[in-house]
Design an enzyme around this catalytic site. Structure first.
Site, PDB file in Angstrom:
ATOM      1  CG  HIS A  53     -19.336 -48.805 -62.920  1.00 55.29           C
ATOM      2  ND1 HIS A  53     -18.570 -49.879 -62.536  1.00 55.29           N
ATOM      3  CD2 HIS A  53     -20.568 -49.303 -63.161  1.00 55.29           C
ATOM      4  CE1 HIS A  53     -19.308 -50.966 -62.541  1.00 55.29           C
ATOM      5  NE2 HIS A  53     -20.526 -50.651 -62.912  1.00 55.29           N
TER       6      HIS A  53
HETATM    7  P1  TYD Z   1     -16.796 -53.636 -64.341  1.00 61.14           P
HETATM    8  O1  TYD Z   1     -18.253 -53.629 -64.668  1.00 61.14           O
HETATM    9  O2  TYD Z   1     -16.078 -52.325 -64.354  1.00 61.14           O
HETATM   10  O3  TYD Z   1     -16.540 -54.379 -62.945  1.00 61.14           O
HETATM   11  P2  TYD Z   1     -16.881 -54.043 -61.426  1.00 61.14           P
HETATM   12  O4  TYD Z   1     -17.971 -53.042 -61.409  1.00 61.14           O
HETATM   13  O5  TYD Z   1     -17.301 -55.357 -60.880  1.00 61.14           O
HETATM   14  O6  TYD Z   1     -15.636 -53.569 -60.777  1.00 61.14           O
HETATM   15  O7  TYD Z   1     -16.073 -54.646 -65.326  1.00 61.14           O
HETATM   16  C1  TYD Z   1     -14.718 -55.011 -65.151  1.00 61.14           C
HETATM   17  C2  TYD Z   1     -14.150 -55.367 -66.505  1.00 61.14           C
HETATM   18  O8  TYD Z   1     -14.851 -56.483 -67.070  1.00 61.14           O
HETATM   19  C3  TYD Z   1     -14.258 -54.226 -67.510  1.00 61.14           C
HETATM   20  O9  TYD Z   1     -13.042 -54.191 -68.250  1.00 61.14           O
HETATM   21  C4  TYD Z   1     -15.387 -54.631 -68.423  1.00 61.14           C
HETATM   22  C5  TYD Z   1     -15.394 -56.150 -68.323  1.00 61.14           C
HETATM   23  N1  TYD Z   1     -16.771 -56.694 -68.449  1.00 61.14           N
HETATM   24  C6  TYD Z   1     -17.148 -57.292 -69.632  1.00 61.14           C
HETATM   25  O10 TYD Z   1     -16.377 -57.388 -70.606  1.00 61.14           O
HETATM   26  N2  TYD Z   1     -18.427 -57.793 -69.727  1.00 61.14           N
HETATM   27  C7  TYD Z   1     -19.302 -57.716 -68.695  1.00 61.14           C
HETATM   28  O11 TYD Z   1     -20.479 -58.178 -68.819  1.00 61.14           O
HETATM   29  C8  TYD Z   1     -18.890 -57.086 -67.470  1.00 61.14           C
HETATM   30  C9  TYD Z   1     -19.820 -56.957 -66.310  1.00 61.14           C
HETATM   31  C10 TYD Z   1     -17.609 -56.596 -67.388  1.00 61.14           C
END
Ligand code: TYD
Length: 136
Positions: A53
């Site tokens: 992302h």
């Molecule tokens: P995401 O940022 O997509 O994770 P990564 O980049 O590490 O794979 O986040 C994963 C999930 O966690 C997504 O459903 C959103 C949630 N999330 C929160 O609720 N709060 C946060 O501060 C973060 C970073 C993620």
């Protein structure tokens, strides 16, 4: 718009003693933005890939608090791989950069200092949308 070359590795200050080391980050001193949120990834299974992302506004400092992992940064034109394996280094991810993460070592902890509170509206989760945003 920032490029992957704007995403630098920062040497964090280290306070040494025979009993161990301390690294300190303070808003506007060792870090160029106000930290609004801290989170960390851990218990990441071997071979799992995360990320995939971009963010419109968010900037981050990423630190391998323990172990190691690799970030793949992408500005829509160029890609750059950054291997993090020491707690005295931070990767500054600027806004508008697509990122993926891989090669988490066993027991690794990926500490993230973020410039904004969590909002799903700041995420670009579709790579084609990201490319359109970068090329607009
Ligand atoms: P995401 O940022 O997509 O994770 P990564 O980049 O590490 O794979 O986040 C994963 C999930 O966690 C997504 O459903 C959103 C949630 N999330 C929160 O609720 N709060 C946060 O501060 C973060 C970073 C993620």
């Amino acid at each position: 718009m920032y490029s992957v070359e704007d995403c630098k590795i920062i040497d964090l200050p280290v306070i040494h003693s025979e009993q161990g080391k301390i690294s300190v980050l303070q808003n506007h001193e060792t870090i160029p933005f106000d930290i609004k949120r801290v989170y960390y990834l851990y218990d990441v299974p071997m071979n799992s890939e995360r990320g995939g992302h971009g963010h419109y506004e968010l900037e981050q400092y990423v630190i391998a608090a323990s172990g190691s992992f690799t970030f793949i940064l992408d500005d829509g034109h160029s890609k750059k791989e950054v291997f993090l394996n020491h707690p005295n280094k931070a990767l500054h991810i600027k806004p508008g950069i697509w990122r993926e993460m891989k090669d988490f070592s066993s027991g690794s902890v990926c500490l993230v200092l973020a410039s904004m509170e969590y909002t799903e509206e700041d995420y670009m989760r579709d790579y084609n949308d990201f490319k359109k945003y970068r090329n607009a």
